[in-house]
Write a protein that holds these residues in place. Structure first.
Motif, short mmCIF file in Angstrom:
data_model
loop_
_atom_site.label_atom_id
_atom_site.label_comp_id
_atom_site.label_asym_id
_atom_site.label_seq_id
_atom_site.Cartn_x
_atom_site.Cartn_y
_atom_site.Cartn_z
N GLY A 199 -124.07 -30.76 -44.18
CA GLY A 199 -125.12 -31.48 -45.02
C GLY A 199 -126.32 -31.66 -44.05
O GLY A 199 -126.34 -31.57 -42.90
N LEU A 200 -127.31 -32.31 -44.92
CA LEU A 200 -128.53 -32.60 -44.30
C LEU A 200 -128.50 -34.15 -44.02
O LEU A 200 -128.19 -34.94 -44.96
N ALA A 201 -128.65 -34.46 -42.69
CA ALA A 201 -128.62 -35.85 -42.22
C ALA A 201 -129.86 -36.49 -42.27
O ALA A 201 -131.01 -35.93 -41.97
N HIS A 207 -127.66 -47.93 -37.08
CA HIS A 207 -126.54 -47.16 -36.55
C HIS A 207 -125.78 -46.51 -37.83
O HIS A 207 -124.52 -46.47 -37.86
N GLU A 208 -126.52 -46.37 -38.74
CA GLU A 208 -125.96 -45.66 -39.87
C GLU A 208 -126.62 -44.27 -40.26
O GLU A 208 -127.98 -44.18 -40.04
N MET A 209 -126.05 -43.46 -41.02
CA MET A 209 -126.50 -42.00 -41.42
C MET A 209 -126.02 -41.81 -42.72
O MET A 209 -124.84 -42.33 -43.16
N GLU A 210 -126.94 -41.07 -43.52
CA GLU A 210 -126.18 -40.56 -44.83
C GLU A 210 -126.40 -39.11 -44.44
O GLU A 210 -127.60 -38.47 -44.21
N ILE A 211 -125.53 -38.11 -45.14
CA ILE A 211 -125.33 -36.87 -44.96
C ILE A 211 -125.22 -36.31 -46.30
O ILE A 211 -124.21 -36.69 -47.22
N GLY A 212 -125.78 -35.13 -46.77
CA GLY A 212 -125.74 -34.48 -47.84
C GLY A 212 -126.69 -35.45 -49.01
O GLY A 212 -127.54 -36.14 -48.55
N SER A 213 -126.54 -34.94 -50.29
CA SER A 213 -127.38 -35.60 -51.37
C SER A 213 -126.43 -35.81 -52.67
O SER A 213 -125.36 -35.19 -52.71
N GLY A 214 -127.04 -36.53 -53.58
CA GLY A 214 -126.54 -36.84 -54.75
C GLY A 214 -124.94 -37.21 -54.75
O GLY A 214 -124.80 -38.24 -53.88
N ARG A 218 -122.51 -38.83 -48.07
CA ARG A 218 -121.64 -39.48 -47.36
C ARG A 218 -122.15 -40.33 -46.20
O ARG A 218 -123.24 -39.99 -45.63
N ALA A 219 -121.92 -41.52 -46.28
CA ALA A 219 -122.41 -42.54 -45.21
C ALA A 219 -121.54 -42.95 -44.11
O ALA A 219 -120.07 -42.88 -44.54
N ILE A 220 -121.86 -42.73 -42.95
CA ILE A 220 -121.24 -43.02 -41.93
C ILE A 220 -121.96 -43.64 -40.96
O ILE A 220 -123.14 -43.98 -41.02
N SER A 221 -121.23 -44.53 -39.89
CA SER A 221 -121.68 -45.29 -38.92
C SER A 221 -121.37 -44.51 -37.56
O SER A 221 -120.69 -43.92 -37.29
N PHE A 222 -122.32 -44.90 -36.63
CA PHE A 222 -122.10 -44.35 -35.19
C PHE A 222 -122.55 -45.61 -34.21
O PHE A 222 -123.46 -46.29 -34.45
N HIS A 223 -122.10 -45.33 -32.91
CA HIS A 223 -122.80 -46.10 -31.82
C HIS A 223 -123.98 -45.34 -31.21
O HIS A 223 -125.00 -45.97 -31.27
#
Length: 332
Positions: A199-201, A207-214, A218-223
């Motif tokens: 997906g497109l990030a 420290h957060e990122m969203e991947i995909g659309s619509g 998907r939302a994820i967190s990272f260090h």
């Protein structure tokens, strides 16, 4: 007694502080990884301890009398790992882009014991290099070299007929080479437990990122995050890009057809690779380069023999020449 053990996700080291450092450094990363221990290293314990456990993150260490206790994070009711009440992240490292820069970074981080996600907008790993760059072009250049070698044997008394080009079979050969390598990368990622997310990030916080659309977002967190997004072909202005006869390097690798005549705008390495392939497959090739030499930035001693060779084969090589425009007309 001076000893170290891992039991119930708690590691202890008995004895004075110098013994802790010695024992900590002697614990293998693999032993801790097998216990799936992840927690926070708190500051103030000395560089020797931190250096010896540099492959870990998020460890809570505390002193109890003459013992050093290392405790991993616990799981809260919300499902987040916490240390001292603070939430951990979904991933230690997120790498955006699965090209040679991205997948090597992801694999190295995983080898060091970190939880890693590898985000790629396309279905296959490998980026431009493996999918639409170095690898497919080298596969086709091998074919071009074989055709040229066969033709050159005539001067040694061995002649072959004109080659019959089956574009579908040639394209399949090229795609097979690419598929083996990209499939190998997928296997390496799985073996290292690197989670591949397609997906497109887009960053949504520090420290957060969203991947995909619509609905597939998907939302994820990272260090920590590594941006290794690579490159795409530039579409020069003033060109009729809607015309199927105008190709970039990615289109050229698809081998939709072998044109009778081919103009290559740009005499760098990529342009000359495509020129060599299409010349061997039967196209009359002309190269236009803006700078005073082919392959700008390359050692002139390497360029000269190539230029002598292709000057005899190509319809023309025009240096210090600018393409000011291309007019769309009927097939000529």
């Amino acid at each position: 007694q001076r000893q170290m053990c891992i039991r119930d996700r708690v590691m202890t080291a008995a004895g004075p502080a110098p013994a802790w450092r010695t024992r900590l450094e002697r614990v293998s990363a693999g032993a801790l990884q097998r216990e799936n221990v992840r927690a926070m290293i708190t500051p103030g314990l000395g560089s020797e301890v931190l250096l010896g456990m540099s492959f870990l993150r998020h460890f809570e260490m505390r002193q109890q009398g003459d013992r050093l206790v290392i405790q991993s994070g616990q799981t809260s009711e919300c499902g987040c790992n916490t240390v001292n009440g603070k939430a951990e992240f979904d991933f230690d490292v997120v790498v955006i882009g699965a090209g040679p820069g991205g997948y090597t970074a992801a694999f190295r981080a995983a080898d060091l014991g970190l939880k890693v996600a590898l985000v790629e907008r396309y279905d296959a790993l490998g980026g431009v290099c493996l999918n639409v760059g170095c690898i497919p072009s080298k596969a086709l250049l091998h074919t071009a070299a074989v055709i040229d070698q066969a033709a050159s044997m005539a001067q040694h008394g061995v002649s072959f007929g004109e080659p019959r080009i089956d574009l579908d079979a040639l394209r399949s050969f090229k795609d097979g080479v690419v598929g083996k390598l990209t499939g190998g990368l997928a296997g390496m990622a799985k073996k290292r437990k690197v989670e591949v997310i397609n997906g497109l990030a887009a960053f949504s916080g520090e420290h957060e990122m969203e991947i995909g659309s619509g609905s597939d977002k998907r939302a994820i967190s990272f260090h920590q995050a590594i941006i290794a997004v690579g490159s795409t072909s530039v579409q020069l202005p003033g060109m009729p890009w809607g015309d199927p006869r105008l190709m970039d390097s990615t289109d050229a690798l698809e081998l939709e057809e072998i044109p009778d005549r081919l103009l290559v705008v740009g005499g760098g390495i990529i342009g000359l690779e495509m020129a060599c392939v299409y010349d061997a497959l039967g196209s009359e090739v002309t190269v236009v380069e803006l700078t005073p030499s082919l392959m700008p930035g390359t050692d002139a001693d390497l360029v000269k023999p190539l230029e002598r060779r292709i000057s005899k084969r190509y319809a023309g090589i025009h240096l210090e020449t600018r393409v000011t425009g291309i007019d769309v007309a009927d097939d000529a």
